[in-house]
Design a protein around this motif. Structure first.
Motif, PDB file in Angstrom:
ATOM      1  N   GLU A 214       0.903  -1.176   0.250  1.00 52.87           N
ATOM      2  CA  GLU A 214      -0.074   0.071  -0.084  1.00 52.87           C
ATOM      3  C   GLU A 214       0.869   1.263   0.063  1.00 52.87           C
ATOM      4  OE1 GLU A 214      -2.594  -0.647   3.265  1.00 52.87           O
ATOM      5  OE2 GLU A 214      -1.367   0.763   4.483  1.00 52.87           O
ATOM      6  N   LEU A 215       0.634   2.181  -0.891  1.00 51.97           N
ATOM      7  CA  LEU A 215       1.405   3.470  -1.276  1.00 51.97           C
ATOM      8  C   LEU A 215       0.650   4.746  -0.357  1.00 51.97           C
ATOM      9  CD1 LEU A 215       3.514   4.873  -2.630  1.00 51.97           C
ATOM     10  CD2 LEU A 215       1.928   4.992  -4.370  1.00 51.97           C
ATOM     11  N   HIS A 216       1.477   5.233   0.671  1.00 53.90           N
ATOM     12  CA  HIS A 216       1.136   6.320   1.163  1.00 53.90           C
ATOM     13  C   HIS A 216       1.726   7.552   0.759  1.00 53.90           C
ATOM     14  CE1 HIS A 216      -0.758   4.521   4.920  1.00 53.90           C
ATOM     15  NE2 HIS A 216      -0.222   3.207   4.306  1.00 53.90           N
ATOM     16  N   THR A 217       1.025   8.571  -0.025  1.00 54.95           N
ATOM     17  CA  THR A 217       1.552   9.612  -0.694  1.00 54.95           C
ATOM     18  C   THR A 217       1.251  11.006  -0.016  1.00 54.95           C
ATOM     19  OG1 THR A 217       1.308   8.628  -2.688  1.00 54.95           O
ATOM     20  CG2 THR A 217       1.493  10.866  -2.729  1.00 54.95           C
ATOM     21  N   PRO A 218       2.309  11.822   0.371  1.00 51.56           N
ATOM     22  CA  PRO A 218       1.976  13.099   0.838  1.00 51.56           C
ATOM     23  C   PRO A 218       0.923  13.900   0.375  1.00 51.56           C
ATOM     24  CG  PRO A 218       4.273  12.613   1.096  1.00 51.56           C
ATOM     25  CD  PRO A 218       3.539  11.605   0.035  1.00 51.56           C
ATOM     26  N   PRO A 219       0.060  14.779   0.704  1.00 50.52           N
ATOM     27  CA  PRO A 219      -0.226  14.619   2.050  1.00 50.52           C
ATOM     28  C   PRO A 219      -0.899  13.571   2.795  1.00 50.52           C
ATOM     29  CG  PRO A 219      -1.998  15.966   0.958  1.00 50.52           C
ATOM     30  CD  PRO A 219      -0.895  15.715   0.036  1.00 50.52           C
ATOM     31  N   PHE A 220      -0.274  13.271   3.909  1.00 52.57           N
ATOM     32  CA  PHE A 220      -0.495  11.801   4.326  1.00 52.57           C
ATOM     33  C   PHE A 220      -1.924  11.582   4.810  1.00 52.57           C
ATOM     34  CE2 PHE A 220       3.409  10.248   4.535  1.00 52.57           C
ATOM     35  CZ  PHE A 220       4.586  11.313   5.111  1.00 52.57           C
ATOM     36  N   ALA A 221      -2.959  12.503   4.656  1.00 52.88           N
ATOM     37  CA  ALA A 221      -4.322  12.284   5.000  1.00 52.88           C
ATOM     38  C   ALA A 221      -4.916  11.476   3.744  1.00 52.88           C
ATOM     39  CB  ALA A 221      -4.991  13.715   5.138  1.00 52.88           C
ATOM     40  N   GLN A 222      -4.402  11.488   2.601  1.00 54.00           N
ATOM     41  CA  GLN A 222      -4.840  10.785   1.453  1.00 54.00           C
ATOM     42  C   GLN A 222      -5.107   9.079   1.807  1.00 54.00           C
ATOM     43  OE1 GLN A 222      -2.876  11.487  -1.943  1.00 54.00           O
ATOM     44  NE2 GLN A 222      -3.156  13.689  -1.958  1.00 54.00           N
ATOM     45  N   PRO A 223      -5.989   8.604   1.330  1.00 57.86           N
ATOM     46  CA  PRO A 223      -6.057   7.080   1.561  1.00 57.86           C
ATOM     47  C   PRO A 223      -4.872   6.279   0.951  1.00 57.86           C
ATOM     48  CG  PRO A 223      -7.817   7.673   0.232  1.00 57.86           C
ATOM     49  CD  PRO A 223      -7.175   9.067   0.628  1.00 57.86           C
ATOM     50  N   ALA A 224      -4.467   5.204   1.304  1.00 58.87           N
ATOM     51  CA  ALA A 224      -3.294   4.511   0.979  1.00 58.87           C
ATOM     52  C   ALA A 224      -3.875   3.775  -0.465  1.00 58.87           C
ATOM     53  CB  ALA A 224      -3.031   3.316   1.945  1.00 58.87           C
ATOM     54  N   LEU A 225      -3.078   3.815  -1.381  1.00 53.55           N
ATOM     55  CA  LEU A 225      -3.407   3.310  -2.901  1.00 53.55           C
ATOM     56  C   LEU A 225      -2.626   1.975  -2.774  1.00 53.55           C
ATOM     57  CD1 LEU A 225      -4.064   3.890  -5.750  1.00 53.55           C
ATOM     58  CD2 LEU A 225      -1.830   4.632  -6.081  1.00 53.55           C
ATOM     59  N   PRO A 226      -3.583   0.722  -3.311  1.00 58.17           N
ATOM     60  CA  PRO A 226      -2.914  -0.508  -3.408  1.00 58.17           C
ATOM     61  C   PRO A 226      -2.100  -0.497  -4.787  1.00 58.17           C
ATOM     62  CG  PRO A 226      -5.303  -0.659  -3.480  1.00 58.17           C
ATOM     63  CD  PRO A 226      -4.985   0.951  -3.466  1.00 58.17           C
ATOM     64  N   VAL A 227      -0.714  -1.018  -4.762  1.00 56.80           N
ATOM     65  CA  VAL A 227       0.103  -1.219  -5.667  1.00 56.80           C
ATOM     66  C   VAL A 227       0.963  -2.716  -5.665  1.00 56.80           C
ATOM     67  CG1 VAL A 227       0.540   1.347  -5.956  1.00 56.80           C
ATOM     68  CG2 VAL A 227       2.137  -0.336  -4.495  1.00 56.80           C
ATOM     69  N   ARG A 228       1.146  -2.980  -6.873  1.00 55.96           N
ATOM     70  CA  ARG A 228       2.029  -4.177  -6.923  1.00 55.96           C
ATOM     71  C   ARG A 228       3.734  -3.913  -7.163  1.00 55.96           C
ATOM     72  NH1 ARG A 228       1.861  -9.718  -9.394  1.00 55.96           N
ATOM     73  NH2 ARG A 228       3.694 -10.142 -10.559  1.00 55.96           N
ATOM     74  N   MET A 229       4.409  -4.485  -6.265  1.00 53.42           N
ATOM     75  CA  MET A 229       5.845  -4.262  -6.272  1.00 53.42           C
ATOM     76  C   MET A 229       6.492  -5.559  -7.173  1.00 53.42           C
ATOM     77  SD  MET A 229       8.676  -3.622  -3.419  1.00 53.42           S
ATOM     78  CE  MET A 229       7.227  -2.723  -2.546  1.00 53.42           C
ATOM     79  N   ASP A 230       6.989  -5.197  -8.215  1.00 60.94           N
ATOM     80  CA  ASP A 230       7.618  -6.331  -9.239  1.00 60.94           C
ATOM     81  C   ASP A 230       8.927  -6.610  -8.772  1.00 60.94           C
ATOM     82  OD1 ASP A 230       5.109  -6.791 -10.429  1.00 60.94           O
ATOM     83  OD2 ASP A 230       5.635  -4.776 -11.476  1.00 60.94           O
ATOM     84  N   VAL A 231       9.932  -5.537  -8.369  1.00 62.31           N
ATOM     85  CA  VAL A 231      11.228  -5.872  -8.119  1.00 62.31           C
ATOM     86  C   VAL A 231      11.899  -5.172  -6.791  1.00 62.31           C
ATOM     87  CG1 VAL A 231      13.502  -5.299  -9.208  1.00 62.31           C
ATOM     88  CG2 VAL A 231      11.653  -6.013 -10.508  1.00 62.31           C
ATOM     89  N   LEU A 232      12.605  -5.664  -6.116  1.00 62.97           N
ATOM     90  CA  LEU A 232      13.156  -5.202  -5.122  1.00 62.97           C
ATOM     91  C   LEU A 232      14.715  -5.689  -4.867  1.00 62.97           C
ATOM     92  CD1 LEU A 232      13.267  -3.760  -2.242  1.00 62.97           C
ATOM     93  CD2 LEU A 232      12.573  -5.833  -1.105  1.00 62.97           C
ATOM     94  N   THR A 233      15.577  -4.818  -4.934  1.00 66.16           N
ATOM     95  CA  THR A 233      17.012  -4.913  -4.691  1.00 66.16           C
ATOM     96  C   THR A 233      17.487  -4.025  -3.709  1.00 66.16           C
ATOM     97  OG1 THR A 233      17.188  -5.540  -7.311  1.00 66.16           O
ATOM     98  CG2 THR A 233      19.130  -5.251  -5.927  1.00 66.16           C
ATOM     99  N   THR A 234      18.204  -4.666  -2.793  1.00 64.52           N
ATOM    100  CA  THR A 234      18.670  -3.813  -1.385  1.00 64.52           C
ATOM    101  C   THR A 234      20.061  -4.086  -1.369  1.00 64.52           C
ATOM    102  OG1 THR A 234      18.105  -5.805   0.019  1.00 64.52           O
ATOM    103  CG2 THR A 234      16.575  -4.107  -0.624  1.00 64.52           C
ATOM    104  N   ASP A 235      20.971  -3.267  -0.531  1.00 68.85           N
ATOM    105  CA  ASP A 235      22.181  -3.520  -0.195  1.00 68.85           C
ATOM    106  C   ASP A 235      22.240  -3.492   1.470  1.00 68.85           C
ATOM    107  OD1 ASP A 235      22.182  -0.777   0.706  1.00 68.85           O
ATOM    108  OD2 ASP A 235      23.490  -0.231  -1.141  1.00 68.85           O
ATOM    109  N   ALA A 236      23.308  -3.739   2.016  1.00 66.85           N
ATOM    110  CA  ALA A 236      23.402  -3.864   3.469  1.00 66.85           C
ATOM    111  C   ALA A 236      23.218  -2.591   4.136  1.00 66.85           C
ATOM    112  CB  ALA A 236      24.832  -4.344   3.704  1.00 66.85           C
ATOM    113  N   SER A 237      23.151  -1.602   3.575  1.00 65.87           N
ATOM    114  CA  SER A 237      22.830  -0.278   4.072  1.00 65.87           C
ATOM    115  C   SER A 237      21.190   0.027   4.269  1.00 65.87           C
ATOM    116  CB  SER A 237      23.309   1.189   3.466  1.00 65.87           C
ATOM    117  OG  SER A 237      23.032   1.020   2.056  1.00 65.87           O
ATOM    118  N   GLY A 238      20.537  -0.781   3.564  1.00 64.02           N
ATOM    119  CA  GLY A 238      19.189  -0.269   3.494  1.00 64.02           C
ATOM    120  C   GLY A 238      18.688   0.499   2.150  1.00 64.02           C
ATOM    121  N   ALA A 239      19.721   0.833   1.418  1.00 57.42           N
ATOM    122  CA  ALA A 239      19.356   1.583   0.161  1.00 57.42           C
ATOM    123  C   ALA A 239      18.684   0.560  -0.839  1.00 57.42           C
ATOM    124  CB  ALA A 239      20.544   1.911  -0.494  1.00 57.42           C
TER     125      ALA A 239
END
Length: 241
Positions: free
Chosen positions: A187-212
Motif C-alpha cells: 500500500e502506497l502512502h503519498t503526502p499529504p498523508f491524509a490521503q487514503p493508501a493506494l494498493p500497488v504491486r511491487m515487481d522488483v526489490l534490490t537492496t544492499d546492506a545499508s538499506g538502500a
C-alpha cells in the motif's frame, strides 16, 4: 522515564474500541504505572494481567487495541530499564502479543508523526525497530525474536522516482526492516498523508546492506509515487479481527 512518558500521552484522545470500562485507555495508563512501580512478583503479574486483559490487548479474544501504539515505547523502556527482571520479561511478552494479535475492524490503523492511517502492526513494529534495538538483542533469544518479527513489517520510503513508459514507476528508496521476495502487494502512502493508501504491486526489490533499495512498481497514477511517499505490506493494512 516511564512514568513521565505515561503522563505525556493524551489517553483521552485514544478510542475505546468496545466502550467497556475494561478497555478504557486510561486503564492502560494505570496498569503501566503499576507495572513500572511493581516491587513483588504478585504486583508485576497483576499489572501485566490488566494489560493483557483489555485496553492494551485482550489475550483470550486475540485482539490488540489502539492504545498499544503509544504504550509500546513505554514498554520498550521497561524492557531496557525495568527495575526487576520480572518487569522486563512481562514487558517483552506484552510487546510480542501486541505485534501478533489482530485489531478490531475499523480500528486497525493509527496516526503517527510520519503519517496517518498507518497499519497498527506496522506502527508498533517501527517503535520496536527504532527504539534502541541493542537493548532487545541483549535480552536474549526472546528479544532477538521480537526484533526479527518487527523487521517483517517493512517500510520503504521513496527518495527518487521515475515514471516508466508502461505507466509503472522505478524508484530509489530506503528500506526499514527485512528484504522480502517480489512480486508482492503493497500500500502506497503519498503526502499529504491524509490521503487514503493506494494498493500497488511491487515487481522488483534490490537492496544492499545499508538499506538502500531499488524498486519497480506496477502501474501507478501520475504523481502518486512521489519522493517522500512510503510503502507498507498490503497484508498489514488488511489485518483486522
Amino acid at each position: 522515564m516511564p512514568l513521565a512518558a505515561i503522563d505525556a500521552v493524551n489517553w483521552s484522545a485514544i478510542p475505546n474500541p468496545t466502550g467497556h470500562d475494561c478497555d478504557d485507555p486510561h486503564r492502560v495508563a494505570h496498569a503501566l504505572r503499576l507495572l513500572t512501580a511493581s516491587t513483588t512478583a504478585n504486583e508485576t503479574g497483576d499489572a501485566a494481567g490488566l494489560l493483557a486483559g483489555g485496553g492494551f490487548v485482550c489475550g483470550h479474544a486475540g485482539m490488540v487495541f489502539p492504545a498499544a501504539y503509544p504504550a509500546t515505547p513505554i514498554l520498550l523502556d521497561l524492557v531496557e530499564h525495568g527495575r526487576r527482571p520480572r518487569i522486563k520479561d512481562a514487558a517483552l511478552g506484552l510487546l510480542s502479543d501486541a505485534l501478533h494479535l489482530f485489531p478490531l475492524a475499523g480500528l486497525n490503523r493509527v496516526d503517527t508523526p510520519y503519517g496517518t492511517n498507518v497499519p497498527l502492526c506496522c506502527a508498533i513494529a517501527r517503535h520496536i525497530r527504532t527504539h534502541r534495538p541493542a537493548a532487545l538483542l541483549a535480552h536474549g533469544r526472546y528479544g532477538s525474536r521480537l526484533l526479527a518479527e518487527a523487521n517483517l513489517h517493512w517500510r520503504l520510503t521513496l527518495e527518487e522516482t521515475e515514471l516508466r513508459p508502461d505507466g509503472g514507476t522505478t524508484a530509489i528508496a530506503t528500506l526499514e526492516g527485512t528484504p522480502f521476495p517480489t512480486p508482492t502487494e503493497a500500500e502506497l502512502h503519498t503526502p499529504p498523508f491524509a490521503q487514503p493508501a493506494l494498493p500497488v504491486r511491487m515487481d522488483v526489490l534490490t537492496t544492499d546492506a545499508s538499506g538502500a533499495a531499488f524498486i519497480r512498481l506496477g502501474q501507478t497514477p501520475p504523481a502518486t509515487a512521489a519522493p517522500g511517499s512510503t510503502l507498507h505490506p498490503a497484508e498489514c493494512g488488511l489485518r483486522e479481527h
